[in-house]
Design an enzyme around this catalytic site. Sequence first.
Site, PDB file in Angstrom:
ATOM      1  N   LYS A 232       0.830  -1.220   0.000  1.00  0.00           N
ATOM      2  CA  LYS A 232       0.000   0.000   0.000  1.00  0.00           C
ATOM      3  C   LYS A 232       0.859   1.263   0.000  1.00  0.00           C
ATOM      4  O   LYS A 232       0.576   2.201  -0.723  1.00  0.00           O
ATOM      5  CB  LYS A 232      -0.928   0.022   1.240  1.00  0.00           C
TER       6      LYS A 232
ATOM      7  N   ARG B 243      12.805  -9.328   2.334  1.00  0.00           N
ATOM      8  CA  ARG B 243      13.118  -7.911   2.545  1.00  0.00           C
ATOM      9  C   ARG B 243      14.129  -7.760   3.685  1.00  0.00           C
ATOM     10  O   ARG B 243      15.057  -6.957   3.599  1.00  0.00           O
ATOM     11  CB  ARG B 243      11.824  -7.153   2.861  1.00  0.00           C
TER      12      ARG B 243
ATOM     13  N   ARG C  23      13.832  -3.482   9.453  1.00  0.00           N
ATOM     14  CA  ARG C  23      12.648  -2.913  10.109  1.00  0.00           C
ATOM     15  C   ARG C  23      12.096  -3.890  11.139  1.00  0.00           C
ATOM     16  O   ARG C  23      12.089  -5.097  10.915  1.00  0.00           O
ATOM     17  CB  ARG C  23      11.559  -2.643   9.059  1.00  0.00           C
TER      18      ARG C  23
END
Length: 199
Positions: free
Chosen positions: A13, A127, A139
């Site tokens: 998104k 990732r 992250r």
Amino acid sequence: MRLILLGPPGAGKGTQAQRLVEKHGIPQLSTGDMLRAAVQAGTEVGKRAKAVMDAGELVSDAIVNAIVAERIDQADCVKGFILDGYPRTLVQADAVESMLADRGLNLDAVIELVVDDKALVGRIVKRAEEAKAAGQPVRKDDNPTVFEERLKEYYKKTSPLIGYYYAKGRLKSVDGMADIDTVTREIEAVLRSVTQAAA
């Protein structure tokens, strides 16, 4: 053009919202950014949010809704905006309907990025590995266990919005597992059809 992007964490998104911002010149409104901005600006609702956050509590729907209402009245939202990560619940979705109706506005589309959960977990792991290999920080959300918790939270609280917007005839679905450029093209095709229908 007023849009909502729906889909579980990791669906892309944020990436697609950035592309929409660049192409259409409308702001992406994320609740985290809006909360921080309201607190920093010291607005009335920002002060209320700060008091709650300072107490280590979660900001209520009423405060989040008030912050969104305040934000969409700003000059850069005149042409429209993209809501990212909000509404998260049916209560918030009702609030969006009310705040837009009060301003004589409506949503142009709710675009759901349809994804495969198992593939999403694989995406997250990849990732994290790529970030490590590049010497970048990983992250916090790119941890499979944390991610699966966020997925559960999404299905419990946010996924009912899919039925909510489908019933209103606003839901448009796009294959979020396609490559980024294909997803962008599909979203643009949805927006063209919505614009033509409204004309």
